[in-house]
Design an enzyme around this catalytic site. Structure first.
Site, mmCIF file in Angstrom:
data_model
loop_
_atom_site.group_PDB
_atom_site.id
_atom_site.type_symbol
_atom_site.label_atom_id
_atom_site.label_comp_id
_atom_site.label_asym_id
_atom_site.label_seq_id
_atom_site.Cartn_x
_atom_site.Cartn_y
_atom_site.Cartn_z
ATOM 1 N N GLY A 37 -3.852 -12.449 -44.360
ATOM 2 C CA GLY A 37 -4.504 -12.477 -43.063
ATOM 3 C C GLY A 37 -5.696 -11.344 -43.190
ATOM 4 O O GLY A 37 -5.758 -10.347 -43.637
ATOM 5 N N ALA B 28 -17.619 -0.806 -50.764
ATOM 6 C CA ALA B 28 -17.368 0.410 -51.586
ATOM 7 C C ALA B 28 -16.943 -0.067 -52.901
ATOM 8 O O ALA B 28 -17.397 0.593 -53.864
ATOM 9 C CB ALA B 28 -16.148 1.071 -50.794
ATOM 10 N N ASP C 168 -1.358 -5.206 -39.446
ATOM 11 C CA ASP C 168 0.198 -4.988 -39.053
ATOM 12 C C ASP C 168 0.583 -3.180 -39.355
ATOM 13 O O ASP C 168 1.623 -2.902 -38.905
ATOM 14 C CB ASP C 168 1.025 -5.765 -39.708
ATOM 15 C CG ASP C 168 0.795 -7.269 -39.255
ATOM 16 O OD1 ASP C 168 0.449 -7.568 -38.293
ATOM 17 O OD2 ASP C 168 1.459 -8.133 -40.035
HETATM 18 O O1 F6P Z 1 0.115 -10.209 -41.101
HETATM 19 C C1 F6P Z 1 -1.116 -10.118 -40.097
HETATM 20 C C2 F6P Z 1 -0.666 -11.053 -39.069
HETATM 21 O O2 F6P Z 1 -1.907 -10.837 -38.134
HETATM 22 C C3 F6P Z 1 0.565 -10.890 -38.502
HETATM 23 O O3 F6P Z 1 0.640 -10.046 -37.376
HETATM 24 C C4 F6P Z 1 0.629 -12.272 -37.786
HETATM 25 O O4 F6P Z 1 2.019 -12.730 -37.554
HETATM 26 C C5 F6P Z 1 0.131 -13.285 -38.844
HETATM 27 O O5 F6P Z 1 -0.773 -12.492 -39.448
HETATM 28 C C6 F6P Z 1 -0.555 -14.546 -38.379
HETATM 29 O O6 F6P Z 1 -0.942 -15.170 -39.481
HETATM 30 P P1 F6P Z 1 -2.065 -16.533 -39.239
HETATM 31 O O7 F6P Z 1 -3.163 -16.097 -39.020
HETATM 32 O O8 F6P Z 1 -1.758 -17.188 -40.832
HETATM 33 O O9 F6P Z 1 -1.247 -17.538 -38.208
#
Ligand code: F6P
Length: 326
Positions: A14, A25, A131
């Site tokens: 993500g 950087a 997260d």
């Molecule tokens: O890991 C980051 C995150 O944003 C989580 O908080 C969320 O559950 C997940 O990715 C969503 O993933 P995707 O964008 O693949 O639906």
């Protein structure tokens, strides 16, 4: 270990605000140290497909303030298979790339750890996820910006909640961790914060809300982490409506708005420092580790530990948030 001359940099999993600042950087520190640096597009997917291009100082101009990632990102299923990883390795070898800096979260580091063991390939990871669920760093790149995004939205929702005497359930991201929920909940003065790390008892929640309403409250906000054990905000609101049918409730799911936007100053500084430190760490012989910052000091945590060790939320702060919302 032979001297490193060419490194790759990629973002994976993500996206998170600040990834571009980290790429900038890495690229500029690598060039400063006389290395050639290659951008790998779409994470492990691009590594398998050979989407790899040399980067220069100007390639990363004017990106420090931009959300998303100029290298794009993906969650790669093919990299979970040996065949995919072998093709990726061959693509790196073809370009004589000696080492890699991988910016991402749990999935990224799981892949990196396997790849290093299979092909003896030096990799340093940078914690890039909103997260904040990685052990070995106080904060991950993008976490601070995501919290600010939630707070901005929750403040607006508070206005309409107050005007209409409503109880809002706001769902924030966090499949397995309540960091975003806890910090943003405190910052926006939420009446309740529901996180995956604690069990949510609906009867208890209903009793406390009833008590709040009897006292003086006429509106409120409950922040629900998407991974709460009772389910997301829709499910929690549905159950609450059964218990307290008189309350006028609404649900807002903030979703991917939390992943975008211009990174905060904090995230830009964190990403810049970690990108710089990662290149230095590689040149000093570190590998198979995530670079993080704990109490202002750089810390290298082995991938397996960063993934498997649990970083817990501060439960005292959860209790504090409830007292402050009384
Ligand atoms: O890991 C980051 C995150 O944003 C989580 O908080 C969320 O559950 C997940 O990715 C969503 O993933 P995707 O964008 O693949 O639906």
């Amino acid at each position: 270990m032979a001297q490193i001359q060419k490194i790759g940099v990629m973002t994976s999993g993500g996206d998170s605000p600040g990834m571009n600042a980290a790429i900038r950087a890495v690229v500029r520190t690598a060039i400063f140290n006389g290395l050639d640096v290659f951008g790998i597009y779409r994470g492990y997917e691009g590594m398998i497909d050979g989407q790899i291009e040399q980067m220069y100082s100007h390639s990363v101009s004017n990106i420090i303030q931009r959300g998303g990632t100029i290298l794009k990102t993906a969650r790669s299923k093919r990299f979970m298979e040996y065949k995919g990883r072998l093709t990726a390795y061959q693509n790196l070898m073809e370009r004589k790339i000696d080492a890699l800096i991988a910016i991402g979260g749990n999935g990224t580091f799981t892949g990196a750890s396997i790849f290093d063991k299979e092909f003896n390939f030096p990799i340093i990871g940078l914690p890039g996820t909103i997260d904040n669920d990685l052990y070995g760093t106080d904060a991950t790149i993008g976490y601070d910006t995501a919290i600010n995004t939630v707070v901005e939205a929750a403040d607006k929702i508070r206005d309409t909640a107050t005007s209409h005497d409503r109880l809002f359930f706001i769902e924030v991201m966090g499949r397995d961790a309540g960091f975003i929920a806890l910090r943003s909940g405190i910052a926006c003065g939420a009446e309740f914060i529901l996180v995956p790390e604690t069990t949510t008892y609906i009867d208890n929640l209903a009793r406390l809300l009833r008590h709040d309403w009897r006292k003086n409250k006429t509106s409120g906000i409950v922040i629900v982490a998407e991974g709460d054990d009772m389910g997301g905000a829709i499910e929690v609101a549905r159950k609450m409506k059964e218990k307290l049918p008189d309350l006028d409730t609404r649900v807002t799911i903030l979703g991917h708005v939390q992943r975008g936007g211009s990174p905060s100053a904090f995230d830009r500084v964190l990403a810049s420092s970690l990108g710089f430190l990662a290149v230095r760490g590689l040149l000093e012989g570190n590998r198979g580790v995530m670079a993080g910052i704990i109490d202002k000091q750089v810390v290298y945590t082995p991938f397996d530990k960063a993934i498997k060790h649990h970083k817990d939320i501060n439960k005292d702060m959860l209790e504090m948030s409830r007292i402050l919302a009384l």
